[in-house]
Design an enzyme around this catalytic site. Structure first.
Site, PDB file in Angstrom:
ATOM      1  N   VAL A  92       0.579  -1.247   0.032  1.00  0.00           N
ATOM      2  CA  VAL A  92       0.164   0.202   0.241  1.00  0.00           C
ATOM      3  C   VAL A  92       0.885   1.174   0.184  1.00  0.00           C
ATOM      4  CG1 VAL A  92      -1.515   1.000   1.286  1.00  0.00           C
ATOM      5  CG2 VAL A  92      -2.130  -1.230   1.163  1.00  0.00           C
ATOM      6  N   CYS A  93       0.747   1.896  -1.202  1.00  0.00           N
ATOM      7  CA  CYS A  93       1.259   3.533  -0.537  1.00  0.00           C
ATOM      8  C   CYS A  93       0.141   4.480  -0.675  1.00  0.00           C
ATOM      9  CB  CYS A  93       1.975   3.787  -2.052  1.00  0.00           C
ATOM     10  SG  CYS A  93       0.907   3.506  -3.166  1.00  0.00           S
ATOM     11  N   GLN A  94       0.215   6.030  -1.148  1.00  0.00           N
ATOM     12  CA  GLN A  94      -0.282   6.758  -1.108  1.00  0.00           C
ATOM     13  C   GLN A  94      -2.240   6.970  -2.289  1.00  0.00           C
ATOM     14  OE1 GLN A  94      -1.467   9.333   1.670  1.00  0.00           O
ATOM     15  NE2 GLN A  94      -3.209   9.388   0.898  1.00  0.00           N
ATOM     16  N   GLY A  96      -0.954   4.392  -5.176  1.00  0.00           N
ATOM     17  CA  GLY A  96      -1.174   2.722  -5.847  1.00  0.00           C
ATOM     18  C   GLY A  96       0.378   2.754  -6.896  1.00  0.00           C
ATOM     19  N   LEU A 121      -3.893   4.285  -0.805  1.00  0.00           N
ATOM     20  CA  LEU A 121      -4.876   4.834   0.765  1.00  0.00           C
ATOM     21  C   LEU A 121      -5.413   5.602   0.474  1.00  0.00           C
ATOM     22  CD1 LEU A 121      -4.561   3.535   3.781  1.00  0.00           C
ATOM     23  CD2 LEU A 121      -3.632   5.606   3.998  1.00  0.00           C
TER      24      LEU A 121
END
Length: 150
Positions: A92-94, A96, A121
């Protein structure tokens, strides 16, 4: 033959467009999963969720049960990857995009089910999925969930 000569630019444009659509599949790019698919991976297959955002962003809000992974860290030495290489790993990152290169690195270690959260996220929160703030509670070794420590 005249048709091809007169419309060569359309043929080239179609070939380039088609190759751009196939490139992610042919290059083994990261498999993206939606927020609802991620919930199924987490709940049914006990996916390990690794957040590759900065520590500040992670502490401000992250997926419940996720662990923060520094994307530049030695992945094997981090101790965050499961021993079972067939267990799903969800990155997961901010948005994708930052997690995609890490998917490749983990896959090269032999993990067979590595995915990234499509939209990151941001998509998770837009789908009204739960977040927790701060650092996750440390696991107590030897205790099963629901059992009190003695």
């Amino acid at each position: 033959m005249d048709f091809i000569l007169q419309n060569w630019y359309w043929i080239v444009a179609a070939a380039v467009s088609g190759s751009m659509l196939l490139w992610p599949t042919l290059s083994g790019a990261a498999r993206g999963v939606s927020a609802s698919e991620a919930v199924l991976l987490i709940n049914r297959q006990k996916a390990v969720v690794l957040d590759v955002r900065s520590e500040e962003d992670y502490l401000a809000g992250h997926i419940v049960g996720s662990r923060r992974l520094d994307p530049s860290a030695d992945l094997e030495a981090s101790g965050l990857l499961p021993k079972d290489k067939d267990r799903p790993v969800l990155l997961v990152c901010q948005t994708g995009t930052r997690s995609r290169p890490v998917v490749g690195r983990i896959s090269k270690l032999g993990y067979t089910q590595v995915s990234t959260l499509s939209g990151g996220l941001k998509a998770w929160t837009e789908a009204s999925m739960p977040l927790e703030q701060g650092a996750p509670a440390p696991a107590i070794k030897g205790n099963r969930p629901g059992k009190a420590a003695r």
